[in-house]
Design an enzyme around this catalytic site. Structure first.
Site, PDB file in Angstrom:
ATOM      1  N   GLU A  64      39.639  10.503   5.487  1.00 15.81           N
ATOM      2  CA  GLU A  64      40.509  11.377   4.707  1.00 15.81           C
ATOM      3  C   GLU A  64      40.296  12.858   5.006  1.00 15.81           C
ATOM      4  O   GLU A  64      41.222  13.662   4.878  1.00 15.81           O
ATOM      5  CB  GLU A  64      40.273  11.138   3.208  1.00 15.81           C
ATOM      6  CG  GLU A  64      40.583   9.732   2.742  1.00 15.81           C
ATOM      7  CD  GLU A  64      42.057   9.401   2.801  1.00 15.81           C
ATOM      8  OE1 GLU A  64      42.871  10.296   2.575  1.00 15.81           O
ATOM      9  OE2 GLU A  64      42.384   8.242   3.087  1.00 15.81           O
ATOM     10  N   ASP A 106      54.035  14.871   2.387  1.00 15.15           N
ATOM     11  CA  ASP A 106      54.337  13.443   2.243  1.00 15.15           C
ATOM     12  C   ASP A 106      55.273  13.161   1.080  1.00 15.15           C
ATOM     13  O   ASP A 106      55.482  12.010   0.710  1.00 15.15           O
ATOM     14  CB  ASP A 106      53.055  12.632   2.089  1.00 15.15           C
ATOM     15  CG  ASP A 106      52.266  12.994   0.835  1.00 15.15           C
ATOM     16  OD1 ASP A 106      52.660  13.966   0.152  1.00 15.15           O
ATOM     17  OD2 ASP A 106      51.266  12.324   0.546  1.00 15.15           O
ATOM     18  N   THR A 140      48.098  17.342  -2.710  1.00 15.87           N
ATOM     19  CA  THR A 140      47.030  16.360  -2.585  1.00 15.87           C
ATOM     20  C   THR A 140      45.727  17.131  -2.708  1.00 15.87           C
ATOM     21  O   THR A 140      45.560  18.161  -2.049  1.00 15.87           O
ATOM     22  CB  THR A 140      47.095  15.629  -1.239  1.00 15.87           C
ATOM     23  OG1 THR A 140      48.303  14.866  -1.180  1.00 15.87           O
ATOM     24  CG2 THR A 140      45.915  14.698  -1.057  1.00 15.87           C
TER      25      THR A 140
END
Length: 279
Positions: A63, A81, A86
């Site tokens: 990640e 996305d 995020t």
């Protein structure tokens, strides 16, 4: 650089993974010796503090391109996305509800914290990619909050509640040792726990069509291979997941070595980068 996560459906995993173990346990009673399995799993569970740290390093390598997962509390970015921001140690998203839940939990622990004032905006953008009411001020305050041990605790709590604990619980119910528990955890981190085409629930369901779990009397290696094959098929449903190296050159490497207890030394690659945990 934080890797795209594309959790297609984030649901209340507790609802998904509370009913399922009961079914698996019933099957296990007919096919296995539960007492022996429980003793074995207790010795090597991913919830052991050292094994849990290994799990976090493995996820962080994919990640965040780093084993230093504790430096990711401050991370925040829109990775394009469609899920807004995020952020944090497990990729909490402003568009999918888990970032909102995190800030609510932080505010319960510490009323008046630096992020509390963004709760109305987080509620409004939930389900969208919008940054309305957030923006650069929110990003700056997130980095400030990340220095607060209470916010770090809140991130840990939500990681465990939504992802880690349900994954480990289901894996133990399926008779899996630490490697299988990690495979479940990594899948839920990326895909969420639902039954959409790429969700963890669907991945597990498809694996069980191909092989019995150890709790059902099946072979652990055979079942894990079926699960990882189903995981790769799910990853390929989205372009952002088409690189399956976190399975091919990480989890399958450990499986082929029959390292079911996920014991160091561990050597693997993700997206072409090499990593090692020696102890």
């Amino acid at each position: 650089m934080h890797r795209p996560q594309h959790r297609t459906v984030r649901i209340a995993l507790a609802a998904l993974l509370v009913a399922a173990p009961a079914t698996v346990a019933a099957a296990g009673a007919a096919h296995a010796a539960p007492t022996a399995a429980v003793v074995q799993l207790k010795a090597v569970g991913l919830d052991d503090p050292h094994k849990k740290d290994i799990a976090m390093q493995l996820v962080s390598s994919a990640e965040n391109s780093s084993l230093d997962w504790k430096s990711q509390y401050k991370y925040i970015e829109d990775i394009g996305d469609g899920r807004g921001y995020t952020a944090g140690i497990i990729g909490f998203c402003s568009g999918t509800g888990d970032m909102l839940d995190l800030v609510v939990h932080y505010t319960d622990l510490k009323p008046g914290n630096v992020l509390a004032k963004y709760l109305p905006a987080l509620r409004k953008v939930n389900g969208t990619e919008s940054h309305a009411g957030l923006g650069s001020a929110f990003e700056k305050d997130w980095a400030t909050a990340a220095k607060d041990g209470v916010f770090q605790r809140a991130q840990n709590d939500e990681r465990d509640r939504v992802y880690f604990n349900p994954a480990v619980s289901q894996a133990k119910a399926d008779g899996l040792r630490a490697l299988g528990q990690f495979a479940y955890y990594d899948a839920i981190v990326m895909h969420g726990g639902g039954f959409d085409p790429a969700g963890f629930g669907t991945i597990r369901k498809n694996a069980l069509k191909k092989a019995k779990s150890p709790a059902q009397g099946g072979d652990e290696a055979t079942y894990l291979k079926a699960f990882l094959d189903a995981r790769k098929a799910a990853m390929k449903l989205e372009e952002a997941h088409s690189d399956t190296s976190r399975v091919d050159t990480e989890q399958l490497v450990f499986l082929n070595a029959k390292n079911f207890d996920l014991n160091p030394p561990l050597k693997w690659k993700v997206y072409g980068d090499s990593y090692a945990i020696n102890s």
